[in-house]
Design an enzyme around this catalytic site. Structure first.
Site, PDB file in Angstrom:
ATOM      1  N   HIS A 232      46.031  14.843 -36.249  1.00 26.12           N
ATOM      2  CA  HIS A 232      46.146  13.597 -35.493  1.00 26.12           C
ATOM      3  C   HIS A 232      47.591  13.123 -35.338  1.00 26.12           C
ATOM      4  O   HIS A 232      48.051  12.843 -34.235  1.00 26.12           O
ATOM      5  CB  HIS A 232      45.324  12.484 -36.136  1.00 26.12           C
ATOM      6  CG  HIS A 232      45.461  11.179 -35.405  1.00 26.12           C
ATOM      7  ND1 HIS A 232      44.919  10.976 -34.160  1.00 26.12           N
ATOM      8  CD2 HIS A 232      46.137  10.043 -35.702  1.00 26.12           C
ATOM      9  CE1 HIS A 232      45.234   9.768 -33.732  1.00 26.12           C
ATOM     10  NE2 HIS A 232      45.970   9.180 -34.643  1.00 26.12           N
TER      11      HIS A 232
ATOM     12  N   ASN B 165      44.205   7.927 -37.672  1.00 28.40           N
ATOM     13  CA  ASN B 165      44.575   6.811 -38.542  1.00 28.40           C
ATOM     14  C   ASN B 165      43.713   5.574 -38.306  1.00 28.40           C
ATOM     15  O   ASN B 165      43.690   4.672 -39.124  1.00 28.40           O
ATOM     16  CB  ASN B 165      46.059   6.462 -38.372  1.00 28.40           C
ATOM     17  CG  ASN B 165      46.368   5.960 -36.986  1.00 28.40           C
ATOM     18  OD1 ASN B 165      46.075   6.621 -35.999  1.00 28.40           O
ATOM     19  ND2 ASN B 165      46.948   4.774 -36.892  1.00 28.40           N
ATOM     20  N   HIS B 166      42.981   5.544 -37.181  1.00 20.87           N
ATOM     21  CA  HIS B 166      42.079   4.407 -36.955  1.00 20.87           C
ATOM     22  C   HIS B 166      40.720   4.604 -37.617  1.00 20.87           C
ATOM     23  O   HIS B 166      39.929   3.669 -37.659  1.00 20.87           O
ATOM     24  CB  HIS B 166      41.912   4.138 -35.456  1.00 20.87           C
ATOM     25  CG  HIS B 166      43.041   3.329 -34.903  1.00 20.87           C
ATOM     26  ND1 HIS B 166      42.973   1.969 -34.742  1.00 20.87           N
ATOM     27  CD2 HIS B 166      44.289   3.694 -34.536  1.00 20.87           C
ATOM     28  CE1 HIS B 166      44.127   1.526 -34.271  1.00 20.87           C
ATOM     29  NE2 HIS B 166      44.940   2.552 -34.134  1.00 20.87           N
TER      30      HIS B 166
ATOM     31  N   ASP C 109      43.480  10.744 -28.302  1.00 21.84           N
ATOM     32  CA  ASP C 109      42.875   9.455 -28.631  1.00 21.84           C
ATOM     33  C   ASP C 109      41.849   9.013 -27.583  1.00 21.84           C
ATOM     34  O   ASP C 109      42.075   9.184 -26.384  1.00 21.84           O
ATOM     35  CB  ASP C 109      43.958   8.367 -28.722  1.00 21.84           C
ATOM     36  CG  ASP C 109      44.882   8.569 -29.915  1.00 21.84           C
ATOM     37  OD1 ASP C 109      44.954   9.696 -30.424  1.00 21.84           O
ATOM     38  OD2 ASP C 109      45.525   7.581 -30.335  1.00 21.84           O
TER      39      ASP C 109
ATOM     40  N   ASP D  85      41.114   9.012 -33.676  1.00 19.65           N
ATOM     41  CA  ASP D  85      41.218   7.708 -33.017  1.00 19.65           C
ATOM     42  C   ASP D  85      40.127   7.536 -31.950  1.00 19.65           C
ATOM     43  O   ASP D  85      40.397   7.310 -30.777  1.00 19.65           O
ATOM     44  CB  ASP D  85      42.619   7.473 -32.419  1.00 19.65           C
ATOM     45  CG  ASP D  85      43.595   7.019 -33.486  1.00 19.65           C
ATOM     46  OD1 ASP D  85      43.240   7.099 -34.686  1.00 19.65           O
ATOM     47  OD2 ASP D  85      44.707   6.577 -33.153  1.00 19.65           O
TER      48      ASP D  85
ATOM     49  N   ASP E 249      38.369   1.485 -32.059  1.00 19.19           N
ATOM     50  CA  ASP E 249      39.352   0.395 -31.924  1.00 19.19           C
ATOM     51  C   ASP E 249      39.908   0.278 -30.501  1.00 19.19           C
ATOM     52  O   ASP E 249      39.927   1.251 -29.752  1.00 19.19           O
ATOM     53  CB  ASP E 249      40.527   0.547 -32.901  1.00 19.19           C
ATOM     54  CG  ASP E 249      40.132   0.176 -34.321  1.00 19.19           C
ATOM     55  OD1 ASP E 249      39.112  -0.519 -34.491  1.00 19.19           O
ATOM     56  OD2 ASP E 249      40.857   0.565 -35.253  1.00 19.19           O
ATOM     57  N   ARG E 250      40.408  -0.931 -30.211  1.00 18.25           N
ATOM     58  CA  ARG E 250      41.013  -1.258 -28.905  1.00 18.25           C
ATOM     59  C   ARG E 250      40.008  -1.408 -27.767  1.00 18.25           C
ATOM     60  O   ARG E 250      39.902  -2.437 -27.159  1.00 18.25           O
ATOM     61  CB  ARG E 250      42.036  -0.213 -28.446  1.00 18.25           C
ATOM     62  CG  ARG E 250      42.990   0.214 -29.484  1.00 18.25           C
ATOM     63  CD  ARG E 250      44.113  -0.755 -29.618  1.00 18.25           C
ATOM     64  NE  ARG E 250      45.113  -0.206 -30.501  1.00 18.25           N
ATOM     65  CZ  ARG E 250      45.815  -0.921 -31.328  1.00 18.25           C
ATOM     66  NH1 ARG E 250      45.653  -2.224 -31.376  1.00 18.25           N
ATOM     67  NH2 ARG E 250      46.697  -0.365 -32.097  1.00 18.25           N
TER      68      ARG E 250
ATOM     69  N   HIS F  38      39.801   5.801 -28.354  1.00 18.21           N
ATOM     70  CA  HIS F  38      39.886   4.350 -28.541  1.00 18.21           C
ATOM     71  C   HIS F  38      38.788   3.550 -27.835  1.00 18.21           C
ATOM     72  O   HIS F  38      39.056   2.586 -27.114  1.00 18.21           O
ATOM     73  CB  HIS F  38      41.266   3.831 -28.115  1.00 18.21           C
ATOM     74  CG  HIS F  38      42.312   4.092 -29.151  1.00 18.21           C
ATOM     75  ND1 HIS F  38      42.210   3.604 -30.438  1.00 18.21           N
ATOM     76  CD2 HIS F  38      43.453   4.788 -29.107  1.00 18.21           C
ATOM     77  CE1 HIS F  38      43.257   4.003 -31.139  1.00 18.21           C
ATOM     78  NE2 HIS F  38      44.031   4.733 -30.363  1.00 18.21           N
TER      79      HIS F  38
ATOM     80  N   ARG G  60      60.531   0.991 -39.943  1.00 17.50           N
ATOM     81  CA  ARG G  60      59.604  -0.015 -40.449  1.00 17.50           C
ATOM     82  C   ARG G  60      59.502  -0.001 -41.962  1.00 17.50           C
ATOM     83  O   ARG G  60      58.946  -0.890 -42.563  1.00 17.50           O
ATOM     84  CB  ARG G  60      58.212   0.229 -39.859  1.00 17.50           C
ATOM     85  CG  ARG G  60      58.107  -0.107 -38.408  1.00 17.50           C
ATOM     86  CD  ARG G  60      56.704   0.144 -37.897  1.00 17.50           C
ATOM     87  NE  ARG G  60      56.498   1.543 -37.549  1.00 17.50           N
ATOM     88  CZ  ARG G  60      56.719   2.041 -36.345  1.00 17.50           C
ATOM     89  NH1 ARG G  60      57.138   1.268 -35.375  1.00 17.50           N
ATOM     90  NH2 ARG G  60      56.516   3.304 -36.094  1.00 17.50           N
TER      91      ARG G  60
ATOM     92  N   HIS H 207      47.971  10.532 -31.213  1.00 18.02           N
ATOM     93  CA  HIS H 207      48.562   9.405 -31.929  1.00 18.02           C
ATOM     94  C   HIS H 207      49.533   8.547 -31.132  1.00 18.02           C
ATOM     95  O   HIS H 207      49.711   7.385 -31.427  1.00 18.02           O
ATOM     96  CB  HIS H 207      49.267   9.921 -33.197  1.00 18.02           C
ATOM     97  CG  HIS H 207      49.627   8.875 -34.198  1.00 18.02           C
ATOM     98  ND1 HIS H 207      48.747   7.871 -34.579  1.00 18.02           N
ATOM     99  CD2 HIS H 207      50.761   8.644 -34.902  1.00 18.02           C
ATOM    100  CE1 HIS H 207      49.328   7.106 -35.479  1.00 18.02           C
ATOM    101  NE2 HIS H 207      50.551   7.540 -35.688  1.00 18.02           N
TER     102      HIS H 207
END
Lengths: 386, 309
Positions: free
Chosen positions: B162, B112-113, B52, B80, B83-84, B54, B209, B236
């Protein structure tokens, strides 16, 4: 990383100033540092700084690092320049070769077992302030736990396996009454002990759709049900860890009639000591956030601490558990207020009045905005007077 | 429109603004290139596997510097990119530029981002709105996301992805059969490859979850033997040490964003695979938040005093 000790003494002072917060002094107030900074830590700081300086060289094309021109840097002592000043040596140093001859063989298949690397010990800063020789406030901030520490917590300290993604296990805020042997501490380990060891019933928004999708045939695919032995939202009603260091004496007692003196706390008295830290955080696999944050501000006459647990499960719910600790120094009085707020995600979103063009969902990332727009579910208050 | 890729690379490396039209052309060219790639790209050794990123542009530059640079080294990025961090756009565009400039040296796998839904919540969309005042650039990038491949296979021996495995996938050919050119769905094999996590579980398990799979050693062993590969390299999940091998070395998590979110204090790693498939990890740390002249290059997370109540 052992260095000849002869180099250390001359640099102690400047390094100390660099690393520590500015001393604070007012009448009746002494600032103390719980532990002095060890020379090893100072060398670690030096090396870390030099490494990061040299790590930048190629990105800024041809400019070489010039410690002379950058005001906050120091002159590295001769003994460590060999490892830090040239890029070539730095890159050799940091290449982590894992075909180490000391790696053990697997007893069954003879393949070499490569152990996980050990993370570098960070420098912990542990500032503190003492008021009227009675109240001592200490805080500490470090990095997230490494794999070894996580294994230790899972095996020996907690009763569930899947810990939050980021645990700042070395972080804490501690309030001590030195004369009466009373202590209140906020730390990650104790807060996680408050996570329920059963199913919260909460599921992410698309869970039903996901499970209904025809592929999950538990018989055919032998898929285990979701484990229900802990609350994956990491909800914790943690209000701090209270300890009577003398074993007896007074402690916090429940009195819900009490109210925090908001008039006194709203005054803009000079802040002598401030800290803000995360104890743990998990992004719930990008389904929201679960975060426990502690803030403290110490003024001349009183202090306020806010420990906030914020949970947002996107399109499902928001939850805030606030613990406020208020200490009036002269009166030797402590008050602790605990409030639970909770509402449906969309109810909160609907409270948004479109006065500007901000993306309303971005407001739900701001726990302060949510705290103002979420109904109170439960409140408790306690106090102790020494 | 003509495109001077080297000039754009220079701009990006300095974190400077890139014109909307340039981003549009860049994204269009990248799509054309990615379109021709298979879902599982073949890559030769030696190669460096990166986790990642990010949006941590300055750390991405350190990564290239510490691992040889794109002029000399082949790379697989496990997704990824955005983001962030505060430089998602620059990081992603830099990788696209390198991909266009050196197509055989960079393989980009979707994380996934790299989806519309996730980037709207976790920073990339906001960053574009801040930098351009409209979301056009975000849309161009999302179009590129849909063409990124889902995995890579190095020398027929190391499978890169990923997130992890899927109960719907037994063989690599089943991944090759996915129609990948779409937004990542909420369920199905494509979703699992980008989202699932390894865990000490006996068999396929549901995440507590209520969505997402966990897989254990037996699933990994089965996948390795079925496909005759010896390692699954994935990203990930944040790892303090930069990488973590699991299941007797059958799976590795590689994490390449040091001091994640500018405050975790973790180191980052990349994994170099030699011709004999030997694994060499390179560890690196985050850049200092200020440059030599004391100018902030990344925001510091120093606590801001405030009169909170």
């Amino acid at each position: 990383m052992s260095q000849p000790s002869s180099n250390n003494s001359s640099l102690n002072d400047s390094a100390n100033q660099k690393l520590s917060k500015k001393p604070i002094s007012i009448n009746n107030t002494n600032v103390t540092r719980l532990h002095g900074i060890n020379t090893i830590e100072i060398n670690a700081a030096r090396q870390m700084h030099s490494r990061t300086i040299s790590a930048r060289i190629p990105t800024t094309t041809t400019t070489r690092p010039n410690n002379q021109t950058s005001p906050p840097t120091f002159q590295p002592p001769r003994s460590i320049t060999t490892t830090t000043t040239t890029t070539t040596k730095t890159s050799i140093r940091s290449t982590h070769k894992c075909n180490n001859p000391n790696n053990p063989h697997c007893p069954n298949c003879e393949s070499i077992i490569i152990p996980a690397p050990v993370a570098r010990m960070p420098i912990l800063d542990t500032p503190s302030i003492t008021i009227h020789d009675t109240w001592r406030i200490t805080s500490q901030k470090g990095t997230i736990l490494n794999s070894q520490q996580i294994d230790d917590w899972v095996q020996n300290k907690l009763k569930f396996n899947t810990l939050p993604e980021m645990i700042f296990g070395e972080n804490y805020v501690k309030l001590e009454n030195l004369k009466n042997g009373w202590e209140l501490q906020f730390n990650a380990l104790d807060s996680l002990k408050g996570v329920a060891l059963n199913d919260s019933g909460i599921r992410v928004a698309y869970s039903e759709k996901w499970k209904k999708s025809k592929r999950i045939d538990h018989q055919r695919d032998q898929v285990d049900q979701e484990s229900k032995d802990f609350d994956w939202t990491y909800t914790t009603a943690y209000r701090g860890t209270e300890t009577k260091t003398t074993g007896e004496g007074r402690g916090l007692e429940r009195d819900d009639e009490l109210q925090l003196p908001m008039d006194k706390l709203s005054r803009m008295d000079k802040i002598l000591y401030f800290d803000d830290m995360v104890l743990f955080e998990d992004e719930l696999a990008d389904n929201g956030i679960s975060i426990l944050n502690v803030k403290i501000r110490v003024m001349k006459e009183r202090l306020l601490l806010l420990s906030r647990f914020y949970l947002r499960v996107d399109d499902v719910l928001c939850r805030i558990y606030d613990t406020r600790v208020y200490v009036e120094f002269k009166e030797n009085k402590v008050m602790r207020e605990f409030k639970q707020f909770e509402d449906d995600y969309n109810n909160i979103l609907n409270k948004y009045k479109p006065i500007n063009s901000r993306d309303p969902k971005s407001l739900l990332r701001d726990s302060n905005w949510v705290a103002e727009n979420i109904p109170l579910v439960h409140r408790e208050c306690e106090s102790v007077q020494f | 429109m003509s495109l001077d890729i080297d000039a754009v690379i220079d701009l990006l490396k300095q974190g400077k603004h890139v014109k909307e039209e340039t981003v549009y052309t860049l994204c269009l060219r990248s799509q054309e290139l990615l379109m021709s790639e298979a879902n599982v790209t073949h890559v030769d050794t030696p190669v460096t596997i990166c986790g990642d990123i990010h949006g941590q542009l300055h750390d991405l530059l350190t990564l290239f510097e510490k691992s040889g640079g794109v002029e000399k080294t082949r790379y697989v990025f496990l997704g990824d990119f955005v983001d962030r961090g505060f430089y998602s756009l620059e990081s992603f565009l830099l990788l696209l530029c390198y991909k266009l400039r050196y197509p055989d040296r960079i393989t980009l796998i979707r994380g996934n981002h790299e989806t519309r839904q996730i980037t709207k919540v976790y920073g990339f969309y906001d960053e574009i709105m801040r930098k351009y005042g409209n979301c056009n650039v975000w849309r161009y990038c999302c179009e590129v996301f849909d063409y990124l491949s889902l995995g890579a296979i190095i020398n027929n021996s190391i499978f890169c992805v990923h997130g992890g495995l899927s109960p719907e996938i037994n063989t690599l050919d089943e991944i090759r059969a996915i129609d990948r050119k779409q937004e990542v769905p909420h369920e199905g094999a494509m979703c699992d490859l980008l989202w699932s996590d390894p865990e000490e579980v006996d068999t396929w398990s549901l995440s507590p979850r209520g969505a997402g799979f966990l897989f254990g050693k037996s699933e990994v062993d089965k996948f390795l033997s079925t496909n005759n590969v010896e390692l699954i390299a994935r990203a990930h999940q944040l790892v303090m040490e930069g990488y973590k091998e699991m299941f007797d070395g059958g799976l590795v998590t590689v994490w390449s964003a040091p001091n994640y979110c500018y405050r975790c204090g973790n180191v980052a790693a990349v994994l170099r695979i030699e011709d004999d498939l030997q694994r060499n990890y390179t560890i690196f740390e985050a850049v200092q938040p200020q440059d030599g002249g004391g100018n902030a290059i990344i925001p510091t997370k120093k606590p801001q005093m405030d009169y909170f109540l």
